[in-house]
Design an enzyme around this catalytic site. Structure first.
Site, mmCIF file in Angstrom:
data_model
loop_
_atom_site.group_PDB
_atom_site.id
_atom_site.type_symbol
_atom_site.label_atom_id
_atom_site.label_comp_id
_atom_site.label_asym_id
_atom_site.label_seq_id
_atom_site.Cartn_x
_atom_site.Cartn_y
_atom_site.Cartn_z
ATOM 1 N N HIS A 1 0.843 -1.195 0.000
ATOM 2 C CA HIS A 1 0.000 0.000 0.000
ATOM 3 C C HIS A 1 0.878 1.244 0.000
ATOM 4 C CE1 HIS A 1 0.780 -0.440 4.390
ATOM 5 N NE2 HIS A 1 0.800 0.883 4.361
ATOM 6 N N HIS B 1 -6.181 -1.514 3.754
ATOM 7 C CA HIS B 1 -6.045 -0.323 2.912
ATOM 8 C C HIS B 1 -5.098 -0.607 1.757
ATOM 9 C CE1 HIS B 1 -2.586 -0.234 5.478
ATOM 10 N NE2 HIS B 1 -2.210 1.000 5.228
ATOM 11 N N HIS C 1 4.705 7.609 2.572
ATOM 12 C CA HIS C 1 5.486 6.374 2.470
ATOM 13 C C HIS C 1 4.823 5.419 1.497
ATOM 14 C CE1 HIS C 1 2.439 4.987 5.475
ATOM 15 N NE2 HIS C 1 2.633 3.807 4.893
ATOM 16 N N HIS D 1 -0.047 -0.864 14.824
ATOM 17 C CA HIS D 1 -1.048 0.169 14.599
ATOM 18 C C HIS D 1 -2.348 -0.163 15.336
ATOM 19 C CE1 HIS D 1 1.232 2.239 11.573
ATOM 20 N NE2 HIS D 1 1.218 1.231 10.719
ATOM 21 N N TYR E 1 8.674 1.551 10.202
ATOM 22 C CA TYR E 1 8.924 2.612 9.235
ATOM 23 C C TYR E 1 10.410 2.943 9.254
ATOM 24 C CZ TYR E 1 3.881 3.536 9.124
ATOM 25 O OH TYR E 1 2.526 3.426 8.982
ATOM 26 N N GLU F 1 7.966 1.314 4.520
ATOM 27 C CA GLU F 1 7.353 0.564 5.612
ATOM 28 C C GLU F 1 7.317 -0.902 5.226
ATOM 29 O OE1 GLU F 1 3.122 0.268 8.135
ATOM 30 O OE2 GLU F 1 3.151 1.155 6.134
#
Length: 303
Positions: free
Chosen positions: A150, A196, A210, A242, A251, A261
Site C-alpha cells: 500500500h 487499505h 510512504h 497500529h 517505518y 514501511e
C-alpha cells in the site's frame, strides 16, 4: 469491475546507483531492468514486470502511482468519470511505458499524478507455476518482501480527496480520523479487501508519506528490524503495532530520505464492513498503539 489493486510506485532519486543498491540489497527486491536513468524492481512473489520504478532526477519524491483495473473496458468507463469530474486525462500509448500497455494518467485533487492500467506485462514470480516451493530461496538478500502492499499520500483537504476516491474511482473507506469538528484528518481506503490500498492523511498537496511492502508475519517484521539495524538504516518508528488497520509495522528511510514501511497483519474487511472512526484525541493510539504517541517528524516529514 473497476479499480483492482496497487500495481507500481514510481519515485525520483538523485543517486540512482545508491537507491538501486539499497532496494536490491537491503530491501531484497530483484532488479528487472536497469537503464542509464531508470531502474525497475519487483518483489519475489510478484507476477508483474515491476512494482517499483526508480528514476534519476535532482529532486527526490513521488513521480506517480499506478493502480490496475479489473477489465479493459474499465479504462474507458473511468476516463469518462474522471473527465466529468473535471480531471484532464492523458492517454498513454502501449509501449510508451515499460512493462505495461495503454493507460490513463491524471492529477488527483491533492496534486499527485495517478495512473490506471489494465494490461501489465507478466514476467512471473520467483517460484514458478509447476510444483513450486512455498517460500523463496534462503539465499535472497535483505528483507525480501513478497509484494508491494500500500501507500500513503498527503492532502490539504482530506475530505475532498476521499470524496474523489469514493465517488469517481469506487474506493471504500475502512477507517478514518476525525477532528473535534468532524473534519477528516485521515482516511484509509481499499479495493483489494485489505485494510487499505491507499491512505490519505492531512499534509501538503503533492506529497507522499510512504509506500509499504507486505511481510507474512510478525517474526518477519522482527527479522526485518535486525536487517535494517545491521545495515545502518535509519528506523523512523517501530517495530510496533497500529491501532488503525491493526497491522504490525516498521517505518524507515531509504538512503535519500524516502520513507518505507514493512507491514503485516490487519484484517480482511467484508463487503459490508462498517468503517471504523478514531477521534483526534486518540490519534496517537490509532497510529502507534503501544506507544500512544506520534513523533512530530512522523507527521511532518514528507517527500
Amino acid at each position: 469491475m473497476g479499480v483492482l489493486r496497487l500495481a507500481h510506485v514510481d519515485v525520483r532519486t538523485p543517486d540512482l546507483d545508491l537507491s538501486t543498491a539499497y532496494y536490491s540489497e537491503v530491501l531484497g527486491l530483484s532488479v528487472v531492468r536497469r537503464d542509464d536513468d531508470v531502474a525497475y524492481l519487483k518483489c519475489w512473489d510478484e507476477e508483474d514486470h515491476h512494482s517499483l520504478r526508480l528514476r534519476y532526477d535532482s529532486r527526490i519524491g513521488l513521480d506517480s502511482f499506478t493502480f490496475r483495473v479489473e477489465a479493459e473496458d474499465d479504462l474507458h468507463d473511468l476516463e469518462k468519470k474522471l473527465e466529468a469530474y473535471g480531471c484532464a486525462v492523458r492517454r498513454v500509448s502501449r509501449g510508451e511505458a515499460v512493462g505495461q500497455g495503454e493507460s490513463i494518467r491524471f492529477e488527483i485533487p491533492s496534486g499527485q499524478t495517478m495512473e490506471l492500467v489494465w494490461e501489465l506485462e507478466k514476467t512471473g514470480n520467483l517460484l514458478g507455476k509447476l510444483n513450486p516451493a512455498p517460500m523463496p530461496p534462503p539465499t535472497l538478500p535483505g528483507i525480501a518482501p513478497p509484494r508491494l502492499d500500500h501507500m500513503l499520500i498527503n492532502a490539504e483537504e482530506v475530505g475532498e480527496s476521499y470524496a474523489f476516491f469514493r465517488d469517481v474511482l469506487g474506493f471504500r473507506m475502512t477507517e478514518q480520523v476525525l477532528d473535534a469538528n468532524n473534519h477528516q484528518l485521515g482516511v484509509w481506503l481499499e479495493r483489494s479487501h485489505s485494510p487499505h490500498d491507499i491512505a490519505i492523511v492531512n499534509g501538503p498537496n503533492g506529497a507522499m508519506h510512504h509506500f509499504a511492502f507486505w511481510l507474512d508475519d510478525w517474526d518477519h517484521v522482527r527479522k526485518a528490524a535486525d536487517i535494517l539495524a545491521y545495515n545502518g538504516v535509519q528506523i523512523d518508528q517501530g517495530p510496533t503495532r497500529h491501532g488503525v488497520t491493526r497491522g504490525n509495522t516498521i517505518y524507515f528511510f531509504d538512503p535519500l530520505g524516502i520513507r518505507n514501511e514493512v507491514f503485516t497483519g490487519g484484517y480482511s474487511p467484508d463487503p459490508d464492513f462498517p468503517a471504523i472512526t478514531w477521534t483526534e484525541d486518540q490519534f496517537g493510539r490509532g497510529l502507534f498503539y503501544y506507544e500512544n504517541v506520534v513523533a512530530q517528524r512522523f507527521l511532518r516529514f514528507h517527500t
